[in-house]
Scaffold this motif. Sequence first.
Motif, mmCIF file in Angstrom:
data_model
loop_
_atom_site.group_PDB
_atom_site.id
_atom_site.type_symbol
_atom_site.label_atom_id
_atom_site.label_comp_id
_atom_site.label_asym_id
_atom_site.label_seq_id
_atom_site.Cartn_x
_atom_site.Cartn_y
_atom_site.Cartn_z
ATOM 1 N N ARG A 68 -12.732 8.882 16.056
ATOM 2 C CA ARG A 68 -12.750 10.059 16.926
ATOM 3 C C ARG A 68 -11.483 10.898 16.733
ATOM 4 N NH1 ARG A 68 -10.894 10.351 22.141
ATOM 5 N NH2 ARG A 68 -12.905 11.140 22.854
ATOM 6 N N MET A 69 -10.345 10.241 16.492
ATOM 7 C CA MET A 69 -9.123 11.000 16.239
ATOM 8 C C MET A 69 -9.242 11.809 14.951
ATOM 9 S SD MET A 69 -6.117 12.029 16.982
ATOM 10 C CE MET A 69 -5.468 10.989 18.303
ATOM 11 N N LEU A 70 -9.772 11.195 13.918
ATOM 12 C CA LEU A 70 -9.914 11.908 12.653
ATOM 13 C C LEU A 70 -10.920 13.045 12.768
ATOM 14 C CD1 LEU A 70 -9.868 8.809 10.284
ATOM 15 C CD2 LEU A 70 -8.008 10.443 10.680
ATOM 16 N N ASN A 108 -3.934 10.517 6.914
ATOM 17 C CA ASN A 108 -3.842 11.060 8.274
ATOM 18 C C ASN A 108 -3.224 10.068 9.260
ATOM 19 O OD1 ASN A 108 -5.300 13.810 8.402
ATOM 20 N ND2 ASN A 108 -6.683 12.548 7.168
ATOM 21 N N TRP A 109 -2.455 9.114 8.742
ATOM 22 C CA TRP A 109 -1.835 8.091 9.587
ATOM 23 C C TRP A 109 -0.968 8.715 10.686
ATOM 24 C CZ3 TRP A 109 -2.160 3.497 11.359
ATOM 25 C CH2 TRP A 109 -1.054 2.734 11.734
ATOM 26 N N SER A 136 -0.012 5.639 4.040
ATOM 27 C CA SER A 136 0.267 7.028 3.676
ATOM 28 C C SER A 136 -0.614 7.359 2.486
ATOM 29 C CB SER A 136 1.749 7.223 3.314
ATOM 30 O OG SER A 136 2.042 6.545 2.104
ATOM 31 N N ALA A 137 -0.616 8.637 2.114
ATOM 32 C CA ALA A 137 -1.398 9.022 0.939
ATOM 33 C C ALA A 137 -0.891 8.277 -0.301
ATOM 34 C CB ALA A 137 -1.310 10.526 0.737
ATOM 35 N N GLU A 138 0.427 8.030 -0.345
ATOM 36 C CA GLU A 138 1.025 7.390 -1.516
ATOM 37 C C GLU A 138 0.764 5.883 -1.560
ATOM 38 O OE1 GLU A 138 2.394 11.199 -0.770
ATOM 39 O OE2 GLU A 138 2.693 9.471 0.589
ATOM 40 N N THR A 139 0.658 5.251 -0.404
ATOM 41 C CA THR A 139 0.503 3.787 -0.370
ATOM 42 C C THR A 139 -0.951 3.343 -0.185
ATOM 43 O OG1 THR A 139 0.845 3.679 2.036
ATOM 44 C CG2 THR A 139 2.811 3.542 0.617
ATOM 45 N N ALA A 140 -1.875 4.282 -0.061
ATOM 46 C CA ALA A 140 -3.254 3.942 0.303
ATOM 47 C C ALA A 140 -3.877 2.940 -0.662
ATOM 48 C CB ALA A 140 -4.107 5.213 0.374
ATOM 49 N N ASP A 141 -3.778 3.194 -1.974
ATOM 50 C CA ASP A 141 -4.428 2.307 -2.933
ATOM 51 C C ASP A 141 -3.774 0.927 -2.950
ATOM 52 O OD1 ASP A 141 -6.356 4.127 -3.668
ATOM 53 O OD2 ASP A 141 -5.245 4.883 -5.389
ATOM 54 N N GLU A 142 -2.457 0.904 -2.865
ATOM 55 C CA GLU A 142 -1.745 -0.379 -2.832
ATOM 56 C C GLU A 142 -2.197 -1.212 -1.629
ATOM 57 O OE1 GLU A 142 2.819 -2.024 -2.036
ATOM 58 O OE2 GLU A 142 2.434 0.127 -2.291
#
Length: 473
Positions: A68-70, A108-109, A136-142
Motif C-alpha cells: 500500500r505504501m508503494l 523505494n526503501w 537500496s537500488a544498488e544492493t537489491a541484487d546482492e
Amino acid sequence: MPKALQPHPDRALPAGAAREVARRIHASTKDLPLLCLHGHVDIGLFATDVPFGNPAELLVVPDHYVTRMLVSQGVSPDKLGLPRRDGKQTAQEGSAQPREIWREFCANWHLFLGTPSRYWLEHEFAEVLGLTVHPSAETADELYDQISERIAKPDFRPRALLDRFNIELISTTDAATDDLAQHAKLAADLPGRVVPTFRPDAVAHVDRDGWPALITQLGALADVDTSTYDGFLQAIRQRRQAFIAAGARATDHGHLSAAAVPLTDAEAQRIYAGALKGDVTPGDAEAFAGHMLYQSAVMSAEDGLVMQLHPGVLRDHDPAIFATYGPDQGHDIPVATEFTRSLRPVLERFGHVEGFRLVLFTVDETVYSRELAPLAGVYPAVRLGAPWWFLDSPDGMRRFRELVTETAGFYNMSGFVDDTRAYLSIPARHDLARRIDAGYLADLVVQHRLDEDDALQVAKALAYDLARDTYLT
C-alpha cells in the motif's frame, strides 16, 4: 559504500532516566514464548511446509503494509506482482520478474522511514535473515541472492521457524465454510501448535456476492438443511463444534459496525428467506449482520469460544482495485466506530456471565478512553485487544497504554497478539510491543508511580500471561 544494517539495541526504548529501567524490563520479557492468537498466516505454509519461493513472494507481494505504501507513491500493483482476478500475466510471473519486484521495493526503501514497517523489516532482515546492509537500488541484487540462498535451507521451512521464532501457539483465520482438512493434517504432524479461528463474516453478510452458494456449501459441510433460518443457525453451531474439535480457541468478526442488536425470529427468517432468493435491501443486510453478531455472542456463551470483534474498517475503498485484484489489497480505510450503545444488548445479557469473553479491537483511537476502557473497566467479560492494524506502531501502542490504563488497568487487556499475514514479521511485532511496554512501565517507575518489581510482573503479563489467560483458560 552501502549503508550498514545494524538495528540499535535500544531501539524504541525511551531516552533519559527511564532507559536503564526499560532495558531491564525488556530483558525480562524478550525471550518469553510467543502466543500468536489473532493471526492470519496462510495455513498452507504449515500444511505443506515447502520452501518459500523467492524474496519478492515472501516479503513484498503478500505484505499489504508494504504494497500500500508503494502504491500510494504511484507504483502500479501489476509492477508489484499483485495477482489479478482475471488471471492475466502480472509482473510476478516468469523467471526474472520476482527480481524486478524486489528491485522496485529496494529502490523505494526510503518511503518506509518513520513507519512500523521499517522497524519490522529491519528486524526481519538483520535478525531473521542475517543481512548486513540496507536495501537500496544498488544492493537489491546482492540482497536478493543472499535471501534466496537463506530461504532454500531446511532450517528456514515454515515449521522449523515455529521453533526458531519461539512460537508456542499460532492461530490461523478460517472461514465457516473451510473444511479444515489442512488443520487435520497439522493436528497429526504438529499437535496443538497451529489452530484455526472461526470467522463467519462471509455467511453473516447476506448481501455479499455469491452468498446463496456459500450457504449451500455451509449446509453440505455441516450436513444440515440450510434452506431455512433455523437450519442456518444449526449449521453454524455444527461448524463451530468442528472448529473446536480442531483446536479453535476463538471466533473473529470484522463487521463494519459494532452493532450487535437481535432481531425477532420472524424478522430474521424474513430477511434470510429473501436473501436466498437474491432479494435483500442494504438496510436488511446491515440488520441481519448485527443480529448475527448477537447470535455469535449467544453461541460463545454456550461453547466457550472467545469472541473477537474488530469493527470500523470500510473494506475495499477503491472499487477499481477490488474489481481488478480482489479483496484484501490494502485499500481498507478506518471509519469512526461506536461501541457503548452498539454492544449494550450483548453486555447486558452476557457481560457478567462466567465463561463468556469478548475481546475488542479498534482502529478508532477516539474511543480508547471514552468507550473501550470504561467498558473493560466494568464488565468481567470484556478484554481490550492490542492496538491493531494501523495502530500497531510505536506511537500507536504508547497512546493506547496512556489512554486506557488509568480506567481499565493492565489486567483487563488481552495481552499482545499479533495481527499479520506476514509470517517473518511475527517476532519483530512482538519485540516492538515488548519494547514499548517496557518504556511505558519504566516511565511509571522513574515517576515513582510503580515499583520495579511490579513493573516486571506487569511486563510479563502483557507479553505472555494475559494472552494465555484470555484465550487458553
